[in-house]
Design an enzyme around this catalytic site. Structure first.
Site, PDB file in Angstrom:
ATOM      1  N   ARG A 166     -46.725 -50.290  23.001  1.00  0.00           N
ATOM      2  CA  ARG A 166     -46.766 -50.350  21.528  1.00  0.00           C
ATOM      3  C   ARG A 166     -47.065 -48.932  21.057  1.00  0.00           C
ATOM      4  O   ARG A 166     -48.138 -48.390  21.365  1.00  0.00           O
ATOM      5  CB  ARG A 166     -47.829 -51.330  21.052  1.00  0.00           C
ATOM      6  CG  ARG A 166     -48.097 -51.234  19.568  1.00  0.00           C
ATOM      7  CD  ARG A 166     -48.798 -52.449  19.031  1.00  0.00           C
ATOM      8  NE  ARG A 166     -47.906 -53.599  19.040  1.00  0.00           N
ATOM      9  CZ  ARG A 166     -48.145 -54.739  18.409  1.00  0.00           C
ATOM     10  NH1 ARG A 166     -49.256 -54.887  17.712  1.00  0.00           N
ATOM     11  NH2 ARG A 166     -47.292 -55.735  18.455  1.00  0.00           N
ATOM     12  N   HIS A 176     -38.939 -54.168  16.755  1.00  0.00           N
ATOM     13  CA  HIS A 176     -39.882 -55.074  17.451  1.00  0.00           C
ATOM     14  C   HIS A 176     -39.023 -56.146  18.144  1.00  0.00           C
ATOM     15  O   HIS A 176     -39.000 -57.308  17.739  1.00  0.00           O
ATOM     16  CB  HIS A 176     -40.827 -55.696  16.428  1.00  0.00           C
ATOM     17  CG  HIS A 176     -42.077 -56.270  17.012  1.00  0.00           C
ATOM     18  ND1 HIS A 176     -42.345 -56.312  18.372  1.00  0.00           N
ATOM     19  CD2 HIS A 176     -43.166 -56.848  16.413  1.00  0.00           C
ATOM     20  CE1 HIS A 176     -43.515 -56.868  18.577  1.00  0.00           C
ATOM     21  NE2 HIS A 176     -44.035 -57.204  17.424  1.00  0.00           N
ATOM     22  N   GLN A 218     -40.507 -59.528  19.300  1.00  0.00           N
ATOM     23  CA  GLN A 218     -40.687 -60.439  18.171  1.00  0.00           C
ATOM     24  C   GLN A 218     -39.342 -61.034  17.759  1.00  0.00           C
ATOM     25  O   GLN A 218     -39.223 -62.246  17.531  1.00  0.00           O
ATOM     26  CB  GLN A 218     -41.303 -59.663  16.992  1.00  0.00           C
ATOM     27  CG  GLN A 218     -41.597 -60.533  15.794  1.00  0.00           C
ATOM     28  CD  GLN A 218     -42.702 -61.530  16.067  1.00  0.00           C
ATOM     29  OE1 GLN A 218     -43.796 -61.144  16.451  1.00  0.00           O
ATOM     30  NE2 GLN A 218     -42.424 -62.808  15.884  1.00  0.00           N
ATOM     31  N   ASP A 231     -43.666 -61.019   6.263  1.00  0.00           N
ATOM     32  CA  ASP A 231     -44.496 -60.155   7.104  1.00  0.00           C
ATOM     33  C   ASP A 231     -45.465 -59.443   6.159  1.00  0.00           C
ATOM     34  O   ASP A 231     -45.253 -59.436   4.936  1.00  0.00           O
ATOM     35  CB  ASP A 231     -43.591 -59.150   7.843  1.00  0.00           C
ATOM     36  CG  ASP A 231     -44.338 -58.305   8.863  1.00  0.00           C
ATOM     37  OD1 ASP A 231     -45.528 -58.581   9.137  1.00  0.00           O
ATOM     38  OD2 ASP A 231     -43.730 -57.355   9.400  1.00  0.00           O
ATOM     39  N   CYS A 275     -44.370 -63.278  11.482  1.00  0.00           N
ATOM     40  CA  CYS A 275     -44.618 -62.712  12.813  1.00  0.00           C
ATOM     41  C   CYS A 275     -46.111 -62.641  13.131  1.00  0.00           C
ATOM     42  O   CYS A 275     -46.485 -62.537  14.293  1.00  0.00           O
ATOM     43  CB  CYS A 275     -43.970 -61.343  12.929  1.00  0.00           C
ATOM     44  SG  CYS A 275     -44.491 -60.199  11.648  1.00  0.00           S
ATOM     45  N   ARG A 277     -43.443 -66.094  21.786  1.00  0.00           N
ATOM     46  CA  ARG A 277     -43.521 -64.725  22.301  1.00  0.00           C
ATOM     47  C   ARG A 277     -43.712 -64.760  23.824  1.00  0.00           C
ATOM     48  O   ARG A 277     -43.095 -63.994  24.556  1.00  0.00           O
ATOM     49  CB  ARG A 277     -44.699 -63.977  21.655  1.00  0.00           C
ATOM     50  CG  ARG A 277     -44.565 -63.725  20.153  1.00  0.00           C
ATOM     51  CD  ARG A 277     -43.524 -62.664  19.849  1.00  0.00           C
ATOM     52  NE  ARG A 277     -43.770 -61.441  20.558  1.00  0.00           N
ATOM     53  CZ  ARG A 277     -44.590 -60.464  20.135  1.00  0.00           C
ATOM     54  NH1 ARG A 277     -45.220 -60.582  18.990  1.00  0.00           N
ATOM     55  NH2 ARG A 277     -44.739 -59.352  20.844  1.00  0.00           N
TER      56      ARG A 277
HETATM   57  N1   CP Z   1     -46.508 -60.063  15.846  1.00  0.00           N
HETATM   58  C1   CP Z   1     -47.188 -59.214  16.646  1.00  0.00           C
HETATM   59  O1   CP Z   1     -46.611 -58.319  17.260  1.00  0.00           O
HETATM   60  O2   CP Z   1     -48.510 -59.494  16.727  1.00  0.00           O
HETATM   61  P1   CP Z   1     -49.613 -58.478  17.322  1.00  0.00           P
HETATM   62  O3   CP Z   1     -49.603 -57.272  16.404  1.00  0.00           O
HETATM   63  O4   CP Z   1     -50.903 -59.236  17.272  1.00  0.00           O
HETATM   64  O5   CP Z   1     -49.205 -58.102  18.714  1.00  0.00           O
END
Ligand code: CP
Length: 303
Positions: free
Chosen positions: A102, A129, A132, A222, A262, A290
């Protein structure tokens, strides 16, 4: 499949194969059938930003497939500032079999993929992402039996999540309509990439969320202020004020319409409690997916 950086890198057939395997893994997990497909494999998880879903679903997913997950906090490994990205990539390729990251900047992922010798998985970047997006289309497939012909009204910012979902839908025969304030839509770079690699039917952008949801199968939202945009928070709260997903907006949608998010949700901002806790909300099924979608990605990369 070498890396998992953007959904746009995958054909409809490749995405469908991942979804089929994700559904199989979900059914197997529900029956507690042991899996060993990642036996002896180590997956590193590097996070420059906070996470619940991405980190925990990857750690659990690797464990459920018989492998080992190794959490590497971004401030300890120091991507690009403790040593060069190239040196990091060459070094860590000796230790782990794949890396989930990330990152603030998508270019970090591209550099690691170029210089390392192991699969790189995008666990969220400023551009996309894909984990996601894959779980999102899996959820839509579960809810409606197919993604083909389904319309998602994305009420919010044309951000990394919206881009990945738009691509996933476009590849699988669905479509996204973006309802957002002026200046918060998809940018020219995404339009060019989408039209060149997905097709000419670029997602429509509208200013009226009620118009967007009128024929929607799914309303998706979101947070209005993503990680790293905290300085814009007050301005964003003001600009997105008319774009809240609430009972009134949901009442403008068809009766079968579902709501996805998400997560994490900022209840009272982009979505209300009654919608999040109501019967149309499938956000927690979506969050659960996920795990299964990412297990399919790990298997495809490490088989
Ligand atoms: N949706 C998502 O990626 O959640 P986190 O930021 O908790 O990983």
């Amino acid at each position: 499949m070498k890396h998992f950086l953007n959904l746009i890198d995958f054909t409809a057939d490749e995405l469908s194969a991942l979804l089929t395997e994700a559904a199989r893994l979900k059914a197997a997990q529900a029956r507690r059938i042991p899996a060993t497909s990642l036996s002896g494999r180590v997956v590193g998880l590097v996070f420059e930003k906070p996470s619940l879903r991405t980190r925990v679903s990857f750690e659990s997913g690797v464990a459920q497939l018989g492998g080992t997950a190794l959490y590497l906090p971004g401030n300890e490994v120091g991507l690009g500032w403790r040593e060069t990205l190239a040196d990091f990539a060459r070094t860590v390729s000796n230790f782990v079999d794949a890396l989930v990251l990330r990152v603030y900047k998508h270019e970090t992922l591209d550099a690691l993929a170029a210089h390392g010798t192991i699969p790189i998985i995008n666990g969220l970047s400023d551009w996309s992402h894909p984990c996601q997006g894959l779980a999102d289309v899996m959820t839509i497939q579960e809810l409606f039996g197919t993604v083909q012909g389904k319309t998602v009204a994305f009420v919010g910012d044309g951000n990394n999540v919206a881009r990945s979902l738009a691509v996933g839908l476009g590849r699988l025969g669905g479509r996204l309509v973006l309802a957002c304030p002026e200046g918060y839509g998809f940018d020219d770079k995404f339009r060019e990439q989408y039209t060149a690699r997905v097709g000419p039917d670029f997602p429509k952008e509208v200013r009226d969320p009620r118009a967007a949801v009128r024929t929607a199968d799914v309303i998706y939202t979101d947070v209005w202020t993503s990680m790293g945009q905290e300085a814009e928070r007050e301005e964003r709260l003001r600009r997105f004020a008319g774009f809240q997903v609430n009972a009134k907006l949901l009442s403008a949608a068809p009766a079968h319409c579902k709501v996805l998010h998400c997560l994490p949700a900022h209840r009272g901002e982009e979505v209300t409690d009654d919608v999040m806790d109501g019967p149309a909300c499938a956000a927690f099924q979506q969050a659960g997916n996920r795990l299964h979608a990412q297990k399919a990605v790990l298997e495809a990369l490490l088989k």
